[in-house]
Design a protein around this motif. Structure first.
Motif, mmCIF file in Angstrom:
data_model
loop_
_atom_site.group_PDB
_atom_site.id
_atom_site.type_symbol
_atom_site.label_atom_id
_atom_site.label_comp_id
_atom_site.label_asym_id
_atom_site.label_seq_id
_atom_site.Cartn_x
_atom_site.Cartn_y
_atom_site.Cartn_z
ATOM 1 N N PRO A 135 35.967 -23.754 -33.992
ATOM 2 C CA PRO A 135 34.604 -23.397 -34.432
ATOM 3 C C PRO A 135 34.133 -24.232 -35.626
ATOM 4 N N GLU A 136 35.088 -24.674 -36.451
ATOM 5 C CA GLU A 136 34.714 -25.452 -37.633
ATOM 6 C C GLU A 136 34.266 -26.865 -37.262
ATOM 7 N N LYS A 137 34.923 -27.440 -36.243
ATOM 8 C CA LYS A 137 34.630 -28.824 -35.884
ATOM 9 C C LYS A 137 33.611 -28.947 -34.752
ATOM 10 N N SER A 138 33.501 -27.915 -33.942
ATOM 11 C CA SER A 138 32.596 -27.969 -32.790
ATOM 12 C C SER A 138 31.325 -27.191 -33.099
ATOM 13 N N ASN B 197 20.228 -32.650 -40.629
ATOM 14 C CA ASN B 197 21.558 -32.571 -41.239
ATOM 15 C C ASN B 197 22.425 -33.725 -40.739
ATOM 16 N N GLU B 198 23.482 -33.977 -41.457
ATOM 17 C CA GLU B 198 24.407 -35.034 -41.049
ATOM 18 C C GLU B 198 25.649 -34.423 -40.411
ATOM 19 N N SER B 199 26.256 -35.194 -39.534
ATOM 20 C CA SER B 199 27.472 -34.757 -38.853
ATOM 21 C C SER B 199 28.628 -35.645 -39.293
ATOM 22 N N ALA B 200 29.776 -35.035 -39.537
ATOM 23 C CA ALA B 200 30.953 -35.782 -39.988
ATOM 24 C C ALA B 200 31.954 -35.912 -38.851
ATOM 25 N N PHE B 201 32.533 -37.110 -38.728
ATOM 26 C CA PHE B 201 33.521 -37.344 -37.670
ATOM 27 C C PHE B 201 34.419 -38.512 -38.064
ATOM 28 N N LEU B 202 35.722 -38.241 -38.151
ATOM 29 C CA LEU B 202 36.739 -39.263 -38.424
ATOM 30 C C LEU B 202 36.428 -40.106 -39.663
ATOM 31 N N GLY B 203 35.974 -39.437 -40.710
ATOM 32 C CA GLY B 203 35.720 -40.142 -41.964
ATOM 33 C C GLY B 203 34.323 -40.715 -42.092
ATOM 34 N N PHE B 204 33.528 -40.623 -41.029
ATOM 35 C CA PHE B 204 32.152 -41.119 -41.049
ATOM 36 C C PHE B 204 31.181 -39.941 -41.062
ATOM 37 N N THR B 205 29.985 -40.196 -41.553
ATOM 38 C CA THR B 205 28.893 -39.238 -41.394
ATOM 39 C C THR B 205 27.744 -39.960 -40.697
ATOM 40 N N PHE C 282 27.430 -43.341 -42.776
ATOM 41 C CA PHE C 282 27.996 -43.507 -44.108
ATOM 42 C C PHE C 282 29.496 -43.181 -44.051
ATOM 43 N N VAL C 283 30.163 -43.430 -45.162
ATOM 44 C CA VAL C 283 31.552 -42.989 -45.301
ATOM 45 C C VAL C 283 31.524 -41.601 -45.930
ATOM 46 N N ASN D 146 33.872 -50.779 -41.582
ATOM 47 C CA ASN D 146 32.754 -51.730 -41.530
ATOM 48 C C ASN D 146 31.779 -51.440 -40.390
ATOM 49 N N ARG D 147 32.050 -50.429 -39.584
ATOM 50 C CA ARG D 147 31.096 -50.018 -38.550
ATOM 51 C C ARG D 147 29.973 -49.147 -39.119
ATOM 52 N N ALA D 148 30.171 -48.610 -40.304
ATOM 53 C CA ALA D 148 29.134 -47.770 -40.912
ATOM 54 C C ALA D 148 27.973 -48.638 -41.387
ATOM 55 N N THR D 149 26.763 -48.170 -41.160
ATOM 56 C CA THR D 149 25.585 -48.977 -41.511
ATOM 57 C C THR D 149 25.415 -49.123 -43.023
#
Length: 316
Positions: free
Chosen positions: A29-32, A40-48, A63-64, A107-110
């Motif tokens: 429930p916390e991640k899904s 709002n922003e979503s966080a996934f594997l260290g990225f937002t 972002f990171v 480096n994939r983060a904008t």
């Protein structure tokens, strides 16, 4: 991603039921969650990620994650302390591996440049106080090829034990190329696109390889030979020389008598003379062939690895 909340809810419940009923898995429930990326922003594997407005459309701004940046900062300071306590080339190279690993991942983060520039500023005083007494802060003078490949020479950095440290704050966004589902070997259109991406020379040689016949070889071997040749862009996997069809030999890395198969991962594209060298037992002939082919030390190391797999004595 869905355009509206109702569609997102349908997909959420459909996926939840599928995982529960078919795979016997419960979601977290916390991640899904269903998140409106416009607000709002979503966080996934260290990225937002967030969908911000740009002119008449919305674009993804990544972002990171702030929590991740705090961990990176703490880890960077820890490594700087290690460098201060033991300013060896090995520790400097470990620090470089740490920095390069972070850069290659994020480096994939904008907006990665903003995050790492801020990080470099925040730990700048710590680096100065700890590294200034044991190294030099200067523009890189004749740095190694790896440094030139990833970083410009315009930024100053510390030189510790003869090793230039990779600058933590120097990073550029790398555009993520979307996967094109139309490129597939299972449709006529997909095969045309794959062929169009190959150079003219490689296409010609692939046609010749397709027309060639080896009665003693399996269909799997013949297909994987062409695939391997295409993947390696027609080059020998040891010398790097471009090979024409008549000079191509597809070698079993683990020989078939020793349990090797015709699978793609067990095949190697080699120049015929190099293949002969791998299986050669006469040392005098082997050394003569090495000189004739201009085999370097790095090439010889690869050849010896192949020979070890064939249970043959290495060439010294």
């Amino acid at each position: 991603m869905c355009r509206d909340w109702k569609t997102a809810e349908k997909w959420y419940h459909a996926v939840t039921l599928y995982l529960k009923e078919r795979l016997k898995l419960d979601i977290s429930p916390e991640k899904s969650k269903i998140i409106n990326l416009r607000k709002n922003e979503s966080a996934f594997l260290g990225f937002t990620i967030r969908a911000n407005r740009k002119r008449k459309k919305r674009v993804a701004h990544t972002f990171v994650k702030a929590e991740k940046m705090r961990k990176i900062k703490a880890d960077a300071k820890k490594r700087i302390k290690i460098l201060r306590a033991s300013p060896t080339a090995q520790n400097a190279l470990r620090f470089n591996s740490f920095v390069l690993g972070l850069h290659n991942y994020f480096n994939r983060a904008t907006h990665v440049n903003i995050a790492f520039s801020r990080l470099a500023y925040e730990i700048g005083a710590s680096m100065y106080n700890r590294l200034k007494p044991i190294g030099k802060y200067e523009h890189p003078n004749n740095p190694p090829p790896v440094y030139k490949k990833f970083y410009s020479l315009g930024s100053k950095t510390y030189k510790i034990a003869g090793v230039y440290l990779f600058p933590l704050g120097v990073i550029k966004t790398k555009n993520v190329i979307a996967f094109t589902q139309s490129i597939t070997p299972f449709t006529e259109e997909g095969r045309v696109q794959i062929s169009a991406r190959l150079s003219k020379n490689i296409r010609q040689e692939i046609v010749l390889l397709m027309e060639s016949k080896i009665p003693t070889r399996s269909v799997e071997y013949m297909d994987n030979r062409i695939s391997r040749y295409s993947m390696k862009k027609g080059k020998c996997e040891i010398t790097g020389m471009f090979l024409q069809a008549e000079n191509v030999y597809c070698h079993h890395y683990i020989p078939t008598p020793l349990g090797g198969s015709d699978k793609f991962n067990n095949l190697r594209i080699l120049q015929k003379e190099v293949h002969e060298l791998i299986h050669m037992t006469d040392k005098i002939k082997a050394n003569t062939l090495i000189k004739f082919l201009g085999i370097t030390e790095s090439m010889l190391k690869k050849i010896n690895k192949y020979r070890e797999k064939c249970e043959l004595e290495i060439i010294k």
